[in-house]
Design a protein around this motif. Structure first.
Motif, PDB file in Angstrom:
ATOM      1  N   ARG A  61      35.068  90.653 152.232  1.00  0.00           N
ATOM      2  CA  ARG A  61      34.291  89.431 152.411  1.00  0.00           C
ATOM      3  C   ARG A  61      34.802  88.618 153.599  1.00  0.00           C
ATOM      4  O   ARG A  61      34.006  88.052 154.362  1.00  0.00           O
ATOM      5  N   LEU A  99      28.402  93.146 148.169  1.00  0.00           N
ATOM      6  CA  LEU A  99      29.474  92.231 148.538  1.00  0.00           C
ATOM      7  C   LEU A  99      29.035  90.768 148.514  1.00  0.00           C
ATOM      8  O   LEU A  99      29.827  89.872 148.193  1.00  0.00           O
ATOM      9  N   ALA A 100      27.791  90.502 148.870  1.00  0.00           N
ATOM     10  CA  ALA A 100      27.318  89.124 148.934  1.00  0.00           C
ATOM     11  C   ALA A 100      26.870  88.585 147.576  1.00  0.00           C
ATOM     12  O   ALA A 100      26.563  87.396 147.467  1.00  0.00           O
ATOM     13  N   TRP A 159      29.483  84.558 151.295  1.00  0.00           N
ATOM     14  CA  TRP A 159      30.275  85.752 150.998  1.00  0.00           C
ATOM     15  C   TRP A 159      31.258  85.521 149.855  1.00  0.00           C
ATOM     16  O   TRP A 159      32.281  86.183 149.763  1.00  0.00           O
TER      17      TRP A 159
END
Length: 320
Positions: A265, A225-226, A290
C-alpha cells in the motif's frame, strides 16, 4: 463473439499484414503462414478480454502458426499459458518435441515461453484463450507434463471445461463489467483443476494447489489492495482456509501478512504521489485510498519506509 476483423472487407494485398497486426497486438507475437494466396484467403477473428484473460475466436482458411525461439524469448510480453479449443475439423499442436492432434471437443495447453507450432491444414475453427502464467501459479514440471496433450472426453473435468471455455469465448455478455470480474477466478481454477487431475491422482492434484497457495494469496492481496475490508479473515475465506493456516502458509514463504500489505500500500501511495495526478487529491486522501485511515500514522510509516514525508516526496516530483 461478434467478429472484429473480417478479411472480406480488406484488400487482398493488405490481408496478411492486417491479420498479423491484430494477432500481435491482441494475443501474442507469432509468425503466420497462410495456405491459400491472398485473393482466396479468408479470416474472421473475434477478440475479447475477461479480466486478465484474453480470448480469440477464429475461423479461417488453412494456416500454420509458429512461435519461434526468438519470439519466445521476448522480454516485453508477460509469460502466458494458452488454451486451444478445437470446434470443428482437426489441428496439430507441437511443442518441446511433443505433438498432439485435436479433434472437435478436445483442447490442449501450450506455453508462450517455448517455441510452438500450430497446424491448421483443413482451416481454422478454434477458440484461443490466453492465461497469465502467474495467475495459474502451477509448478513448471506440471505445465510441461500436461502441455501438448489432447484433453477432452477421457477426462470428465476436461469435458466440462470444454463446454465452459467455449461459452466463455463466444458470449459477449461475459466479457463486460461485473460479469467478467465474476468469472475470472472460476476460469483460472477450472483450468488448474483440469491440469492437476490429468495427472491421475487426487493426492497429486492437491499438491500443486497447496504448493501454489502462497502465490495465489499474494496475488489476491494485490488485486484487492485498495479494499478497506481486506482482512485476514476475508483473505482466508477467499481461499477456503482458516486464518491460522493463512498465517502459516505465508510464514513458510517468509511473508508477514501485516508488513506485506503495508509495504504494497505504501508503494501505491508513493507511485500516485509522484505520478502525473499527484496533486489531484490531498495527501490524506491518497493515504485513505490505500487503507491508511489516520493521516499522522500514514506520514509516520511513509517516512520510516522512504526516508521522507509524503509531502516532501510529492513536492520533489511536483514543485509548486
Amino acid at each position: 463473439m461478434s467478429p472484429v476483423l473480417d478479411t472480406a472487407f480488406v484488400p487482398p494485398g493488405d490481408r496478411e499484414e492486417v491479420v498479423r497486426n491484430a494477432v500481435w497486438e491482441s494475443v501474442v507475437a507469432v509468425d503466420i503462414d497462410h495456405g491459400p494466396p491472398a485473393e482466396e484467403m479468408s479470416v474472421r477473428i473475434g477478440l475479447g478480454t475477461v479480466g486478465p484473460l484474453r480470448v480469440c475466436s477464429a475461423r479461417a482458411t488453412a494456416v500454420t502458426i509458429r512461435r519461434t525461439a526468438g519470439l519466445a524469448r521476448r522480454d516485453d510480453e508477460e509469460p502466458a499459458v494458452f488454451l486451444g479449443l478445437q470446434v470443428s475439423g482437426t489441428s496439430l499442436v507441437v511443442q518441446r518435441g511433443r505433438e498432439c492432434v485435436l479433434w472437435p471437443g478436445e483442447f490442449a495447453v501450450y506455453e508462450s515461453i517455448a517455441p510452438y507450432t500450430l497446424l491448421f491444414d483443413e482451416g481454422v475453427d478454434h477458440h484461443f484463450l490466453r492465461f497469465p502464467r502467474s495467475a495459474l501459479a502451477l509448478p513448471d514440471r506440471l505445465l510441461r507434463d500436461t502441455g501438448t496433450l489432447a484433453l477432452g472426453p477421457g477426462n470428465p473435468v476436461a469435458r466440462i471445461a470444454f463446454e465452459y471455455f467455449s461459452r466463455l469465448a463466444t458470449d459477449d455478455a461475459l466479457h463486460q463489467g461485473a460479469h467478467a470480474e465474476a468469472v475470472v477466478t472460476p476460469s483460472v481454477e477450472l483450468l488448474r483443476a483440469v491440469l492437476t487431475t490429468q495427472q491421475g491422482a487426487t493426492d497429486r492434484a492437491r499438491e500443486p494447489m497447496e504448493a501454489t497457495l502462497s502465490l495465489r494469496i499474494t496475488r489476491y492481496i494485490r488485486e484487492h489492495l485498495a479494499d478497506r475490508d481486506l482482512s485476514p479473515a476475508r483473505i482466508a475465506d477467499a481461499h477456503g482456509i482458516s486464518v491460522r493456516h493463512l498465517y502459516a502458509v505465508l510464514s513458510r514463504s517468509g511473508i508477514g501478512l501485516g508488513d506485506h500489505v503495508r509495504a504494497l500500500r505504501l508503494a501505491e501511495c508513493r507511485r500516485e504521489l509522484a505520478g502525473p495526478h499527484g496533486r489531484s487529491r490531498t495527501i490524506a486522501a491518497t493515504g485513505r485510498r490505500w487503507g491508511f485511515v489516520d493521516a499522522t500514522h500514514f506520514s509516520k510509516v511513509f517516512r520510516r519506509a522512504y526516508g521522507m514525508s509524503p509531502r516532501d516526496w510529492r513536492d520533489l516530483h511536483h514543485p509548486r
